[in-house]
Design a protein around this motif. Sequence first.
Motif, PDB file in Angstrom:
ATOM      1  N   VAL A  13       3.768  -1.075   1.618  1.00  0.00           N
ATOM      2  CA  VAL A  13       3.487  -1.095   0.175  1.00  0.00           C
ATOM      3  C   VAL A  13       3.989  -2.399  -0.437  1.00  0.00           C
ATOM      4  O   VAL A  13       3.291  -3.046  -1.235  1.00  0.00           O
ATOM      5  N   MET A  14       5.185  -2.816  -0.061  1.00  0.00           N
ATOM      6  CA  MET A  14       5.746  -4.064  -0.598  1.00  0.00           C
ATOM      7  C   MET A  14       4.940  -5.275  -0.139  1.00  0.00           C
ATOM      8  O   MET A  14       4.733  -6.218  -0.904  1.00  0.00           O
ATOM      9  N   ALA A  15       4.472  -5.253   1.111  1.00  0.00           N
ATOM     10  CA  ALA A  15       3.648  -6.364   1.604  1.00  0.00           C
ATOM     11  C   ALA A  15       2.355  -6.464   0.810  1.00  0.00           C
ATOM     12  O   ALA A  15       1.880  -7.573   0.515  1.00  0.00           O
ATOM     13  N   GLY A  16       1.781  -5.322   0.445  1.00  0.00           N
ATOM     14  CA  GLY A  16       0.569  -5.330  -0.347  1.00  0.00           C
ATOM     15  C   GLY A  16       0.779  -5.842  -1.755  1.00  0.00           C
ATOM     16  O   GLY A  16      -0.153  -6.351  -2.384  1.00  0.00           O
ATOM     17  N   LEU A  17       1.982  -5.723  -2.260  1.00  0.00           N
ATOM     18  CA  LEU A  17       2.290  -6.240  -3.587  1.00  0.00           C
ATOM     19  C   LEU A  17       2.492  -7.748  -3.577  1.00  0.00           C
ATOM     20  O   LEU A  17       2.326  -8.412  -4.601  1.00  0.00           O
ATOM     21  N   LEU A  18       2.852  -8.306  -2.427  1.00  0.00           N
ATOM     22  CA  LEU A  18       3.079  -9.742  -2.320  1.00  0.00           C
ATOM     23  C   LEU A  18       1.778 -10.524  -2.197  1.00  0.00           C
ATOM     24  O   LEU A  18       1.638 -11.612  -2.761  1.00  0.00           O
ATOM     25  N   SER A  19       0.820  -9.994  -1.448  1.00  0.00           N
ATOM     26  CA  SER A  19      -0.443 -10.710  -1.241  1.00  0.00           C
ATOM     27  C   SER A  19      -1.548  -9.722  -0.898  1.00  0.00           C
ATOM     28  O   SER A  19      -1.278  -8.594  -0.470  1.00  0.00           O
ATOM     29  N   ARG A  20      -2.778 -10.180  -1.061  1.00  0.00           N
ATOM     30  CA  ARG A  20      -3.923  -9.336  -0.717  1.00  0.00           C
ATOM     31  C   ARG A  20      -3.986  -9.091   0.789  1.00  0.00           C
ATOM     32  O   ARG A  20      -4.371  -8.006   1.237  1.00  0.00           O
ATOM     33  N   ASP A  21      -3.575 -10.099   1.565  1.00  0.00           N
ATOM     34  CA  ASP A  21      -3.571  -9.931   3.023  1.00  0.00           C
ATOM     35  C   ASP A  21      -2.582  -8.855   3.462  1.00  0.00           C
ATOM     36  O   ASP A  21      -2.754  -8.242   4.524  1.00  0.00           O
ATOM     37  N   GLY A  22      -1.554  -8.625   2.654  1.00  0.00           N
ATOM     38  CA  GLY A  22      -0.572  -7.612   2.997  1.00  0.00           C
ATOM     39  C   GLY A  22      -1.124  -6.200   2.930  1.00  0.00           C
ATOM     40  O   GLY A  22      -0.520  -5.277   3.466  1.00  0.00           O
ATOM     41  N   LYS A  23      -2.273  -6.034   2.277  1.00  0.00           N
ATOM     42  CA  LYS A  23      -2.897  -4.714   2.186  1.00  0.00           C
ATOM     43  C   LYS A  23      -3.799  -4.412   3.376  1.00  0.00           C
ATOM     44  O   LYS A  23      -4.281  -3.287   3.510  1.00  0.00           O
ATOM     45  N   VAL A  24      -4.035  -5.411   4.216  1.00  0.00           N
ATOM     46  CA  VAL A  24      -4.891  -5.220   5.385  1.00  0.00           C
ATOM     47  C   VAL A  24      -4.064  -4.620   6.518  1.00  0.00           C
ATOM     48  O   VAL A  24      -2.955  -5.078   6.804  1.00  0.00           O
ATOM     49  N   ILE A  25      -4.602  -3.597   7.159  1.00  0.00           N
ATOM     50  CA  ILE A  25      -3.933  -2.969   8.293  1.00  0.00           C
ATOM     51  C   ILE A  25      -4.944  -2.804   9.421  1.00  0.00           C
ATOM     52  O   ILE A  25      -6.059  -2.332   9.199  1.00  0.00           O
ATOM     53  N   PRO A  26      -4.617  -3.249  10.641  1.00  0.00           N
ATOM     54  CA  PRO A  26      -5.558  -3.095  11.759  1.00  0.00           C
ATOM     55  C   PRO A  26      -5.868  -1.634  12.035  1.00  0.00           C
ATOM     56  O   PRO A  26      -5.098  -0.744  11.673  1.00  0.00           O
ATOM     57  N   PHE A  27      -7.010  -1.412  12.673  1.00  0.00           N
ATOM     58  CA  PHE A  27      -7.422  -0.043  13.004  1.00  0.00           C
ATOM     59  C   PHE A  27      -6.328   0.653  13.818  1.00  0.00           C
ATOM     60  O   PHE A  27      -5.950   1.790  13.531  1.00  0.00           O
ATOM     61  N   GLU A  28      -5.823  -0.043  14.839  1.00  0.00           N
ATOM     62  CA  GLU A  28      -4.781   0.543  15.677  1.00  0.00           C
ATOM     63  C   GLU A  28      -3.491   0.750  14.883  1.00  0.00           C
ATOM     64  O   GLU A  28      -2.769   1.736  15.085  1.00  0.00           O
ATOM     65  N   GLY A  29      -3.190  -0.201  13.969  1.00  0.00           N
ATOM     66  CA  GLY A  29      -1.994  -0.053  13.135  1.00  0.00           C
ATOM     67  C   GLY A  29      -2.090   1.138  12.209  1.00  0.00           C
ATOM     68  O   GLY A  29      -1.095   1.821  11.949  1.00  0.00           O
ATOM     69  N   CYS A  30      -3.301   1.394  11.718  1.00  0.00           N
ATOM     70  CA  CYS A  30      -3.511   2.566  10.865  1.00  0.00           C
ATOM     71  C   CYS A  30      -3.261   3.849  11.653  1.00  0.00           C
ATOM     72  O   CYS A  30      -2.638   4.788  11.146  1.00  0.00           O
ATOM     73  N   ALA A  31      -3.741   3.887  12.891  1.00  0.00           N
ATOM     74  CA  ALA A  31      -3.527   5.067  13.734  1.00  0.00           C
ATOM     75  C   ALA A  31      -2.037   5.260  14.014  1.00  0.00           C
ATOM     76  O   ALA A  31      -1.533   6.399  13.986  1.00  0.00           O
ATOM     77  N   VAL A  32      -1.326   4.167  14.269  1.00  0.00           N
ATOM     78  CA  VAL A  32       0.116   4.266  14.539  1.00  0.00           C
ATOM     79  C   VAL A  32       0.851   4.747  13.293  1.00  0.00           C
ATOM     80  O   VAL A  32       1.766   5.591  13.379  1.00  0.00           O
ATOM     81  N   GLN A  33       0.478   4.207  12.130  1.00  0.00           N
ATOM     82  CA  GLN A  33       1.135   4.634  10.893  1.00  0.00           C
ATOM     83  C   GLN A  33       0.883   6.108  10.604  1.00  0.00           C
ATOM     84  O   GLN A  33       1.794   6.843  10.233  1.00  0.00           O
ATOM     85  N   LEU A  34      -0.364   6.554  10.797  1.00  0.00           N
ATOM     86  CA  LEU A  34      -0.689   7.963  10.560  1.00  0.00           C
ATOM     87  C   LEU A  34       0.091   8.862  11.516  1.00  0.00           C
ATOM     88  O   LEU A  34       0.653   9.885  11.107  1.00  0.00           O
ATOM     89  N   TYR A  35       0.127   8.468  12.794  1.00  0.00           N
ATOM     90  CA  TYR A  35       0.870   9.279  13.766  1.00  0.00           C
ATOM     91  C   TYR A  35       2.357   9.313  13.423  1.00  0.00           C
ATOM     92  O   TYR A  35       2.979  10.380  13.427  1.00  0.00           O
ATOM     93  N   SER A  36       2.934   8.146  13.120  1.00  0.00           N
ATOM     94  CA  SER A  36       4.370   8.075  12.844  1.00  0.00           C
ATOM     95  C   SER A  36       4.729   8.895  11.619  1.00  0.00           C
ATOM     96  O   SER A  36       5.741   9.610  11.606  1.00  0.00           O
ATOM     97  N   PHE A  37       3.885   8.795  10.590  1.00  0.00           N
ATOM     98  CA  PHE A  37       4.172   9.529   9.362  1.00  0.00           C
ATOM     99  C   PHE A  37       4.165  11.034   9.610  1.00  0.00           C
ATOM    100  O   PHE A  37       5.100  11.750   9.221  1.00  0.00           O
ATOM    101  N   HIS A  38       3.120  11.540  10.257  1.00  0.00           N
ATOM    102  CA  HIS A  38       3.034  12.983  10.473  1.00  0.00           C
ATOM    103  C   HIS A  38       4.040  13.468  11.516  1.00  0.00           C
ATOM    104  O   HIS A  38       4.494  14.611  11.449  1.00  0.00           O
TER     105      HIS A  38
END
Length: 327
Positions: free
Chosen positions: A90-115
Amino acid sequence: VARGMTPMGTEYPNQTVVSHFFLEGLLYTAEHPALFFLLFLLIYTVTVAGNLLILLTVGSDPHLRSPMYHFLGHLSFLDACLSTVTVPKVMAGLLSRDGKVIPFEGCAVQLYSFHFLASTECFLYTVMAYDRYLAICQPLHYPVAMNRRMCAGLAGVTWATGAIHSAIHTSLTFHLLYCGPHHIAYFFCDIPPVLKLACADTTINELVMLANIGIVAAGCLILIFVSYVFIAAAVLRIRTAEGRQRAFSTCTAHLTVVFLYYLPPVCIYLQPRSSGAGAGAPAVFYTIITPMLNPFIYTLRNKEVKRALRRLLCLSPRVSQVGSPPP
């Protein structure tokens, strides 16, 4: 984008598969990004520092060796990790537009880690309620029933069950084809907003999500409720007001964090199609605010933890033991 293949390797003619997602973030934060960055930085710092301090206190103080504090240490570690999964992005996304980009695999890792972390915490709250039930309702049997081996076993089961629970949801979510758009109307990769981007029918996924998460959450809540019904009955049988107050004081902190943890997810997962930037407010509470509040709740409501923190921070002088010779 890659062409013609899903993440699971299935061919889809004339289809493209997204290689990254774009997290739109939280509503209204784009208007004052620097202010919200500092706010989230403060929250994240307090969360990690507070939970690690509780974890260090529980692990180092010999007075906090009971099973209740053993589970509290696990809870503090989970809260620190849960905040780490979401807040830095969230903080990275507030610093720059590129900070809001997350790779497909990174999204899967974040979803798994969160749940994984969230479901493990859910199971841990249930184990903590069972611990309070044994301590108050069966005090003579408690040292045998909740020995060190049993504590380690219950903690291990909560982590293993959380890992399996999250793996099921992650595999079902990312087995689908994602061919665009790639904008996630949320501040992290969670099941409802990700499913909205799937180029396939998500009815089965949503039914499985509601059934699985609903059964798990409802089952844990029922067990917690039943435990506290027996606890309340046992406490009311205590003759002295001081004894009743002492028994209840060991439960109020746990009940408070259970309430703060369970209420917001109900608003999210029971309405999976309503996910959007505005729907992130309940998620902010239990993914960012609650992990920050937990150390304060347990510290303010527990005299033993407060005394242990004072000893750890050297805020109170050492008191010589009764009967020991003077220096």
